[in-house]
Design a protein around this motif. Sequence first.
Motif, PDB file in Angstrom:
ATOM      1  N   THR A   7       7.024  23.037   3.161  1.00 31.54           N
ATOM      2  CA  THR A   7       7.675  22.601   4.404  1.00 31.54           C
ATOM      3  C   THR A   7       7.258  21.176   4.790  1.00 31.54           C
ATOM      4  OG1 THR A   7       5.895  23.728   5.616  1.00 31.54           O
ATOM      5  CG2 THR A   7       7.960  24.943   5.310  1.00 31.54           C
ATOM      6  N   SER A   8       5.959  20.837   4.562  1.00 31.47           N
ATOM      7  CA  SER A   8       5.494  19.470   4.865  1.00 31.47           C
ATOM      8  C   SER A   8       6.169  18.451   3.957  1.00 31.47           C
ATOM      9  CB  SER A   8       3.975  19.388   4.706  1.00 31.47           C
ATOM     10  OG  SER A   8       3.325  20.261   5.600  1.00 31.47           O
ATOM     11  N   ALA A   9       6.290  18.803   2.667  1.00 36.06           N
ATOM     12  CA  ALA A   9       6.910  17.873   1.723  1.00 36.06           C
ATOM     13  C   ALA A   9       8.398  17.679   2.040  1.00 36.06           C
ATOM     14  CB  ALA A   9       6.743  18.399   0.296  1.00 36.06           C
ATOM     15  N   ILE A  10       9.078  18.773   2.394  1.00 33.19           N
ATOM     16  CA  ILE A  10      10.508  18.660   2.736  1.00 33.19           C
ATOM     17  C   ILE A  10      10.687  17.843   4.013  1.00 33.19           C
ATOM     18  CG2 ILE A  10      12.531  19.983   3.450  1.00 33.19           C
ATOM     19  CD1 ILE A  10      11.577  22.209   1.578  1.00 33.19           C
ATOM     20  N   ALA A  11       9.801  18.069   4.990  1.00 33.68           N
ATOM     21  CA  ALA A  11       9.879  17.288   6.228  1.00 33.68           C
ATOM     22  C   ALA A  11       9.650  15.806   5.951  1.00 33.68           C
ATOM     23  CB  ALA A  11       8.851  17.816   7.239  1.00 33.68           C
ATOM     24  N   ALA A  12       8.679  15.507   5.058  1.00 35.98           N
ATOM     25  CA  ALA A  12       8.433  14.104   4.700  1.00 35.98           C
ATOM     26  C   ALA A  12       9.634  13.504   3.985  1.00 35.98           C
ATOM     27  CB  ALA A  12       7.186  14.017   3.813  1.00 35.98           C
ATOM     28  N   PRO A  52       9.874  -3.047  -9.019  1.00 34.56           N
ATOM     29  CA  PRO A  52      10.402  -2.502  -7.759  1.00 34.56           C
ATOM     30  C   PRO A  52      11.044  -1.138  -7.967  1.00 34.56           C
ATOM     31  CG  PRO A  52      11.897  -4.141  -8.662  1.00 34.56           C
ATOM     32  CD  PRO A  52      10.685  -4.139  -9.564  1.00 34.56           C
ATOM     33  N   GLY A  53      11.245  -0.427  -6.857  1.00 36.43           N
ATOM     34  CA  GLY A  53      11.940   0.853  -6.940  1.00 36.43           C
ATOM     35  C   GLY A  53      11.086   2.020  -6.497  1.00 36.43           C
ATOM     36  N   LEU A  54      11.567   3.231  -6.804  1.00 37.43           N
ATOM     37  CA  LEU A  54      10.879   4.440  -6.353  1.00 37.43           C
ATOM     38  C   LEU A  54       9.514   4.619  -7.022  1.00 37.43           C
ATOM     39  CD1 LEU A  54      13.896   6.931  -6.242  1.00 37.43           C
ATOM     40  CD2 LEU A  54      12.591   6.054  -4.296  1.00 37.43           C
ATOM     41  N   GLY A  55       9.363   4.118  -8.232  1.00 39.68           N
ATOM     42  CA  GLY A  55       8.051   4.203  -8.876  1.00 39.68           C
ATOM     43  C   GLY A  55       6.983   3.460  -8.095  1.00 39.68           C
ATOM     44  N   GLN A  56       7.353   2.276  -7.611  1.00 38.67           N
ATOM     45  CA  GLN A  56       6.417   1.501  -6.792  1.00 38.67           C
ATOM     46  C   GLN A  56       6.145   2.214  -5.462  1.00 38.67           C
ATOM     47  OE1 GLN A  56       7.531  -2.313  -4.715  1.00 38.67           O
ATOM     48  NE2 GLN A  56       6.325  -3.182  -6.387  1.00 38.67           N
ATOM     49  N   SER A  57       7.161   2.842  -4.888  1.00 37.60           N
ATOM     50  CA  SER A  57       6.969   3.599  -3.641  1.00 37.60           C
ATOM     51  C   SER A  57       6.008   4.758  -3.854  1.00 37.60           C
ATOM     52  CB  SER A  57       8.321   4.118  -3.142  1.00 37.60           C
ATOM     53  OG  SER A  57       9.220   3.061  -2.906  1.00 37.60           O
ATOM     54  N   LEU A  58       6.144   5.450  -4.996  1.00 39.06           N
ATOM     55  CA  LEU A  58       5.206   6.528  -5.331  1.00 39.06           C
ATOM     56  C   LEU A  58       3.783   6.002  -5.425  1.00 39.06           C
ATOM     57  CD1 LEU A  58       7.157   8.540  -8.055  1.00 39.06           C
ATOM     58  CD2 LEU A  58       6.120   9.522  -6.018  1.00 39.06           C
ATOM     59  N   LEU A  59       3.625   4.863  -6.089  1.00 38.49           N
ATOM     60  CA  LEU A  59       2.291   4.284  -6.267  1.00 38.49           C
ATOM     61  C   LEU A  59       1.669   3.907  -4.926  1.00 38.49           C
ATOM     62  CD1 LEU A  59       0.122   3.214  -8.216  1.00 38.49           C
ATOM     63  CD2 LEU A  59       1.360   1.030  -8.250  1.00 38.49           C
ATOM     64  N   LEU A  60       2.468   3.305  -4.038  1.00 41.35           N
ATOM     65  CA  LEU A  60       1.947   2.905  -2.730  1.00 41.35           C
ATOM     66  C   LEU A  60       1.571   4.125  -1.893  1.00 41.35           C
ATOM     67  CD1 LEU A  60       4.403  -0.027  -1.871  1.00 41.35           C
ATOM     68  CD2 LEU A  60       2.026  -0.178  -2.654  1.00 41.35           C
ATOM     69  N   ALA A  61       2.371   5.202  -1.968  1.00 42.13           N
ATOM     70  CA  ALA A  61       2.029   6.422  -1.233  1.00 42.13           C
ATOM     71  C   ALA A  61       0.744   7.042  -1.766  1.00 42.13           C
ATOM     72  CB  ALA A  61       3.183   7.423  -1.339  1.00 42.13           C
ATOM     73  N   GLN A  62       0.538   6.966  -3.081  1.00 40.54           N
ATOM     74  CA  GLN A  62      -0.699   7.496  -3.673  1.00 40.54           C
ATOM     75  C   GLN A  62      -1.908   6.674  -3.250  1.00 40.54           C
ATOM     76  OE1 GLN A  62      -1.078   6.921  -7.852  1.00 40.54           O
ATOM     77  NE2 GLN A  62      -2.530   8.601  -8.134  1.00 40.54           N
ATOM     78  N   ILE A  63      -1.767   5.343  -3.317  1.00 42.61           N
ATOM     79  CA  ILE A  63      -2.879   4.475  -2.934  1.00 42.61           C
ATOM     80  C   ILE A  63      -3.226   4.654  -1.456  1.00 42.61           C
ATOM     81  CG2 ILE A  63      -3.575   2.052  -2.654  1.00 42.61           C
ATOM     82  CD1 ILE A  63      -1.900   1.400  -5.122  1.00 42.61           C
ATOM     83  N   GLY A  64      -2.197   4.831  -0.620  1.00 38.48           N
ATOM     84  CA  GLY A  64      -2.424   5.014   0.809  1.00 38.48           C
ATOM     85  C   GLY A  64      -2.900   6.409   1.178  1.00 38.48           C
ATOM     86  N   ASN A  74      -1.181   9.101   1.305  1.00 39.00           N
ATOM     87  CA  ASN A  74      -0.172   9.843   2.076  1.00 39.00           C
ATOM     88  C   ASN A  74       0.452  10.911   1.168  1.00 39.00           C
ATOM     89  OD1 ASN A  74       1.900  10.735   3.706  1.00 39.00           O
ATOM     90  ND2 ASN A  74       2.274   8.695   4.558  1.00 39.00           N
ATOM     91  N   ARG A  75      -0.172  12.091   1.164  1.00 37.50           N
ATOM     92  CA  ARG A  75       0.262  13.140   0.242  1.00 37.50           C
ATOM     93  C   ARG A  75       1.660  13.639   0.566  1.00 37.50           C
ATOM     94  NH1 ARG A  75      -4.139  17.471   1.087  1.00 37.50           N
ATOM     95  NH2 ARG A  75      -3.725  16.769   3.229  1.00 37.50           N
ATOM     96  N   ASP A  76       1.976  13.773   1.846  1.00 31.42           N
ATOM     97  CA  ASP A  76       3.298  14.277   2.217  1.00 31.42           C
ATOM     98  C   ASP A  76       4.401  13.337   1.720  1.00 31.42           C
ATOM     99  OD1 ASP A  76       2.035  16.375   3.384  1.00 31.42           O
ATOM    100  OD2 ASP A  76       2.255  15.647   5.456  1.00 31.42           O
ATOM    101  N   VAL A 105       8.658  12.653  -4.681  1.00 30.85           N
ATOM    102  CA  VAL A 105       8.857  13.484  -5.873  1.00 30.85           C
ATOM    103  C   VAL A 105      10.108  14.353  -5.703  1.00 30.85           C
ATOM    104  CG1 VAL A 105       7.897  15.381  -7.234  1.00 30.85           C
ATOM    105  CG2 VAL A 105       6.426  13.488  -6.529  1.00 30.85           C
ATOM    106  N   LEU A 106      10.276  14.932  -4.516  1.00 28.03           N
ATOM    107  CA  LEU A 106      11.477  15.735  -4.269  1.00 28.03           C
ATOM    108  C   LEU A 106      12.738  14.883  -4.344  1.00 28.03           C
ATOM    109  CD1 LEU A 106      10.277  18.030  -1.322  1.00 28.03           C
ATOM    110  CD2 LEU A 106      10.623  18.665  -3.712  1.00 28.03           C
TER     111      LEU A 106
END
Length: 258
Positions: free
Chosen positions: A40-45, A203-215, A217-219, A225-226
């Motif tokens: 539910t947290s991942a879907i909300a994110a 650029p792109g979603l791969g970079q967004s994934l990396l920034l969320a991991q570094i920050g 922000n698991r959600d 990923v979803l």
Amino acid sequence: MRTRLLQYGIGAAGVVAALCVWQIAATVGPLAGSPLPSATSAIAAMLQLTTTSAMWQATAVTVAMALGGLVIAILVGVPLGVGIGTSPLAMHATRVPLEFLKPIPPIVILPIVVLVLGPTAGMGVFLVFFGSFVAIAVQAAAGVFDTDPVARATARSYGMGRGETVWRIVVPSALPYIGTAVRVAAPTALIIAVVAGLLGGGPGLGQSLLLAQIGGNRDDLFGYVLILGILGLVIQGLSQWGERRLLSWHPQYRKAVV
């Protein structure tokens, strides 16, 4: 129609079951208290991310890199494969280079490509091209080899030249092979485009994934990923639909379209 609705219903039930297992495992199951967020947290994110312009810009860049590299791979790979299949000289000249390139995954050459092109969209397009064109060329050559010899003989008996035989007999015969190669390459192109951002800094979603991991922000990380999973399903569905429609005249696909 009823069978198709039943298939959709079973598929939807499978998705709900998978989400329930995820939710239970992350809340009261063996992974409770682990970094894994609940479903539910991942879907909300994910839903929150869809309201941001940054997510849509990253998605557009990723899709553009994947489609750009795939289109160039088709434009290069199909003529190359047809040439290999129709010319023994071309077959012998390209066998060693293609066999050398075939087992090399794009991630292996990623450091070199980043060094030459930098962490840019062009780097992602080149990686997608590199990861797709060999498979498309090999499948196109296989389709040419599999052309019915009776059809070739019939073309010769009607006085068709070599070029006309290739265009009217050989290429249509090879199209199912080419269509299958493109359908398989389409989701792979998306994966490579994401890897280009995740590991290459593009650029792109791969970079967004990396920034969320570094920050940390698991959600958001699982929300991306979803989003990638849904995007992969859309691309896979569109590639299958396009293959069936474009080759609806071929006996192999006629029954499926009807």
